[in-house]
Motif scaffolding. Structure first.
Motif, PDB file in Angstrom:
ATOM      1  N   ILE A  13       0.804  -1.232   0.000  1.00 42.14           N
ATOM      2  CA  ILE A  13       0.000   0.000   0.000  1.00 42.14           C
ATOM      3  C   ILE A  13       0.836   1.281   0.000  1.00 42.14           C
ATOM      4  O   ILE A  13       0.519   2.234  -0.714  1.00 42.14           O
ATOM      5  CB  ILE A  13      -0.967   0.002   1.209  1.00 42.14           C
ATOM      6  N   LEU A  14       1.890   1.330   0.798  1.00 39.09           N
ATOM      7  CA  LEU A  14       2.640   2.582   0.966  1.00 39.09           C
ATOM      8  C   LEU A  14       3.164   3.189  -0.341  1.00 39.09           C
ATOM      9  O   LEU A  14       3.105   4.418  -0.497  1.00 39.09           O
ATOM     10  CB  LEU A  14       3.769   2.394   1.977  1.00 39.09           C
ATOM     11  N   PRO A  15       3.675   2.417  -1.300  1.00 43.72           N
ATOM     12  CA  PRO A  15       4.151   3.045  -2.546  1.00 43.72           C
ATOM     13  C   PRO A  15       3.074   3.817  -3.311  1.00 43.72           C
ATOM     14  O   PRO A  15       3.384   4.773  -4.027  1.00 43.72           O
ATOM     15  CB  PRO A  15       4.656   1.863  -3.371  1.00 43.72           C
ATOM     16  N   TRP A  16       1.813   3.437  -3.140  1.00 43.11           N
ATOM     17  CA  TRP A  16       0.731   4.142  -3.818  1.00 43.11           C
ATOM     18  C   TRP A  16       0.609   5.595  -3.345  1.00 43.11           C
ATOM     19  O   TRP A  16       0.151   6.456  -4.095  1.00 43.11           O
ATOM     20  CB  TRP A  16      -0.594   3.405  -3.619  1.00 43.11           C
ATOM     21  N   PHE A  17       1.031   5.857  -2.115  1.00 42.76           N
ATOM     22  CA  PHE A  17       0.957   7.223  -1.598  1.00 42.76           C
ATOM     23  C   PHE A  17       1.997   8.140  -2.237  1.00 42.76           C
ATOM     24  O   PHE A  17       1.911   9.356  -2.093  1.00 42.76           O
ATOM     25  CB  PHE A  17       1.097   7.227  -0.068  1.00 42.76           C
ATOM     26  N   THR A  18       2.965   7.586  -2.944  1.00 47.48           N
ATOM     27  CA  THR A  18       3.956   8.415  -3.634  1.00 47.48           C
ATOM     28  C   THR A  18       3.491   8.821  -5.031  1.00 47.48           C
ATOM     29  O   THR A  18       4.039   9.757  -5.611  1.00 47.48           O
ATOM     30  CB  THR A  18       5.302   7.682  -3.764  1.00 47.48           C
ATOM     31  N   LEU A  19       2.500   8.132  -5.578  1.00 41.04           N
ATOM     32  CA  LEU A  19       2.093   8.382  -6.964  1.00 41.04           C
ATOM     33  C   LEU A  19       1.559   9.790  -7.230  1.00 41.04           C
ATOM     34  O   LEU A  19       1.805  10.325  -8.316  1.00 41.04           O
ATOM     35  CB  LEU A  19       1.110   7.318  -7.437  1.00 41.04           C
ATOM     36  N   PHE A  36       1.690  -3.142 -18.351  1.00 43.30           N
ATOM     37  CA  PHE A  36       2.384  -4.185 -19.110  1.00 43.30           C
ATOM     38  C   PHE A  36       3.429  -4.891 -18.248  1.00 43.30           C
ATOM     39  O   PHE A  36       3.479  -6.115 -18.184  1.00 43.30           O
ATOM     40  CB  PHE A  36       3.036  -3.589 -20.364  1.00 43.30           C
ATOM     41  N   ILE A  37       4.255  -4.111 -17.557  1.00 41.46           N
ATOM     42  CA  ILE A  37       5.327  -4.726 -16.778  1.00 41.46           C
ATOM     43  C   ILE A  37       4.776  -5.448 -15.556  1.00 41.46           C
ATOM     44  O   ILE A  37       5.370  -6.439 -15.101  1.00 41.46           O
ATOM     45  CB  ILE A  37       6.425  -3.699 -16.408  1.00 41.46           C
ATOM     46  N   SER A  38       3.635  -5.029 -15.049  1.00 38.23           N
ATOM     47  CA  SER A  38       2.995  -5.765 -13.957  1.00 38.23           C
ATOM     48  C   SER A  38       2.544  -7.144 -14.435  1.00 38.23           C
ATOM     49  O   SER A  38       2.711  -8.138 -13.722  1.00 38.23           O
ATOM     50  CB  SER A  38       1.805  -4.986 -13.407  1.00 38.23           C
ATOM     51  N   MET A  39       1.993  -7.196 -15.638  1.00 35.51           N
ATOM     52  CA  MET A  39       1.576  -8.491 -16.194  1.00 35.51           C
ATOM     53  C   MET A  39       2.794  -9.376 -16.450  1.00 35.51           C
ATOM     54  O   MET A  39       2.772 -10.575 -16.150  1.00 35.51           O
ATOM     55  CB  MET A  39       0.772  -8.288 -17.474  1.00 35.51           C
ATOM     56  N   PRO A  69       1.592  -8.735  -3.982  1.00 32.79           N
ATOM     57  CA  PRO A  69       1.757  -7.502  -3.207  1.00 32.79           C
ATOM     58  C   PRO A  69       2.991  -6.688  -3.624  1.00 32.79           C
ATOM     59  O   PRO A  69       2.957  -5.456  -3.599  1.00 32.79           O
ATOM     60  CB  PRO A  69       1.899  -7.987  -1.764  1.00 32.79           C
ATOM     61  N   LEU A  70       4.056  -7.359  -4.019  1.00 30.01           N
ATOM     62  CA  LEU A  70       5.252  -6.645  -4.481  1.00 30.01           C
ATOM     63  C   LEU A  70       5.036  -6.071  -5.878  1.00 30.01           C
ATOM     64  O   LEU A  70       5.441  -4.945  -6.169  1.00 30.01           O
ATOM     65  CB  LEU A  70       6.465  -7.574  -4.482  1.00 30.01           C
ATOM     66  N   VAL A  71       4.396  -6.848  -6.750  1.00 33.96           N
ATOM     67  CA  VAL A  71       4.160  -6.407  -8.130  1.00 33.96           C
ATOM     68  C   VAL A  71       3.243  -5.192  -8.161  1.00 33.96           C
ATOM     69  O   VAL A  71       3.511  -4.214  -8.867  1.00 33.96           O
ATOM     70  CB  VAL A  71       3.579  -7.553  -8.983  1.00 33.96           C
ATOM     71  N   PHE A  72       2.146  -5.243  -7.410  1.00 32.18           N
ATOM     72  CA  PHE A  72       1.160  -4.174  -7.459  1.00 32.18           C
ATOM     73  C   PHE A  72       1.428  -3.080  -6.432  1.00 32.18           C
ATOM     74  O   PHE A  72       0.643  -2.141  -6.316  1.00 32.18           O
ATOM     75  CB  PHE A  72      -0.247  -4.749  -7.297  1.00 32.18           C
ATOM     76  N   GLY A  73       2.521  -3.169  -5.735  1.00 32.23           N
ATOM     77  CA  GLY A  73       2.937  -2.143  -4.787  1.00 32.23           C
ATOM     78  C   GLY A  73       4.215  -1.472  -5.255  1.00 32.23           C
ATOM     79  O   GLY A  73       4.194  -0.632  -6.151  1.00 32.23           O
ATOM     80  N   PRO A  74       5.364  -1.886  -4.690  1.00 33.08           N
ATOM     81  CA  PRO A  74       6.614  -1.194  -5.020  1.00 33.08           C
ATOM     82  C   PRO A  74       7.071  -1.340  -6.468  1.00 33.08           C
ATOM     83  O   PRO A  74       7.618  -0.391  -7.034  1.00 33.08           O
ATOM     84  CB  PRO A  74       7.631  -1.806  -4.057  1.00 33.08           C
ATOM     85  N   ALA A  77       4.861   1.138  -8.575  1.00 32.42           N
ATOM     86  CA  ALA A  77       5.231   2.531  -8.278  1.00 32.42           C
ATOM     87  C   ALA A  77       6.625   2.856  -8.811  1.00 32.42           C
ATOM     88  O   ALA A  77       6.845   3.936  -9.368  1.00 32.42           O
ATOM     89  CB  ALA A  77       5.158   2.783  -6.780  1.00 32.42           C
ATOM     90  N   SER A  78       7.558   1.916  -8.674  1.00 33.25           N
ATOM     91  CA  SER A  78       8.919   2.188  -9.155  1.00 33.25           C
ATOM     92  C   SER A  78       8.958   2.292 -10.679  1.00 33.25           C
ATOM     93  O   SER A  78       9.812   2.989 -11.225  1.00 33.25           O
ATOM     94  CB  SER A  78       9.903   1.134  -8.653  1.00 33.25           C
ATOM     95  N   ALA A  79       8.040   1.618 -11.365  1.00 34.90           N
ATOM     96  CA  ALA A  79       7.968   1.753 -12.827  1.00 34.90           C
ATOM     97  C   ALA A  79       7.644   3.196 -13.201  1.00 34.90           C
ATOM     98  O   ALA A  79       8.282   3.781 -14.088  1.00 34.90           O
ATOM     99  CB  ALA A  79       6.927   0.795 -13.402  1.00 34.90           C
ATOM    100  N   PHE A  80       6.656   3.785 -12.517  1.00 33.24           N
ATOM    101  CA  PHE A  80       6.309   5.186 -12.786  1.00 33.24           C
ATOM    102  C   PHE A  80       7.475   6.110 -12.478  1.00 33.24           C
ATOM    103  O   PHE A  80       7.816   6.987 -13.268  1.00 33.24           O
ATOM    104  CB  PHE A  80       5.096   5.615 -11.948  1.00 33.24           C
ATOM    105  N   TRP A  81       8.080   5.923 -11.304  1.00 38.29           N
ATOM    106  CA  TRP A  81       9.160   6.809 -10.887  1.00 38.29           C
ATOM    107  C   TRP A  81      10.378   6.704 -11.800  1.00 38.29           C
ATOM    108  O   TRP A  81      10.971   7.724 -12.176  1.00 38.29           O
ATOM    109  CB  TRP A  81       9.554   6.532  -9.437  1.00 38.29           C
TER     110      TRP A  81
END
Length: 161
Positions: A13-19, A36-39, A69-74, A77-81
């Protein structure tokens, strides 16, 4: 054990707060690549499960097994960043991702193992870095192809009067 589940929940959950700090424009621009990279990451996790590359000791919910949880969390978020900060500067993108992946494979995996969340089984840390680097190259490549196609499409459209 409630504690590993709670920590895994926080990790997701926490990485979503950085978006919001990434910006709406960047989110719209990089969302297809992040999805795409999540899939791809989930496909890699399925392969890893069959080959026992790593083990997960805990899960938040039966529907969120393995690396979800790792894929859809950090990872998401790290893909966007990483795209926001380094897209268009391939060497910077590659070097920053390499450093991030080395840190995750060493420090991050050590922490996740100590928290009884996950550990490497039949994969070394060096191999994990290569898997993560492959994923990063796919992410950059997807965004590059997407923007090339958009550019080509925009150049072929007739001008409106």
């Amino acid at each position: 054990m409630k504690r590993p589940k709670f920590l895994l929940f926080l990790i997701m959950i926490l990485p979503w707060f950085t978006l919001p700090f990434v910006g709406e424009k960047a989110i719209k621009r990089f969302l297809p690549a992040a999805i795409f990279i999540s899939m791809v990451s989930k496909i890699i996790d399925i392969i890893a499960g069959k080959r026992n590359w790593w083990k997960y000791y805990t899960t938040i919910h039966p529907l969120l097994k393995g690396s979800a949880p790792l894929v859809f969390g950090p990872f998401l978020a790290s893909a966007f960043w990483s795209l926001k900060n380094t897209y268009g500067k391939f060497v910077s993108y590659l070097m920053s991702n390499l450093l991030l992946h080395i840190a995750f494979a060493t420090i991050g995996m050590w922490v996740l193992k100590r928290l009884r969340i996950t550990s490497l089984d039949k994969m070394s840390r060096v191999q994990l870095v290569f898997v993560l680097l492959f994923r990063a190259l796919l992410l950059y490549g997807f965004q590059f192809v997407k923007e090339s196609m958009e550019k080509r499409r925009n150049n072929q459209m007739p001008a409106r009067n």
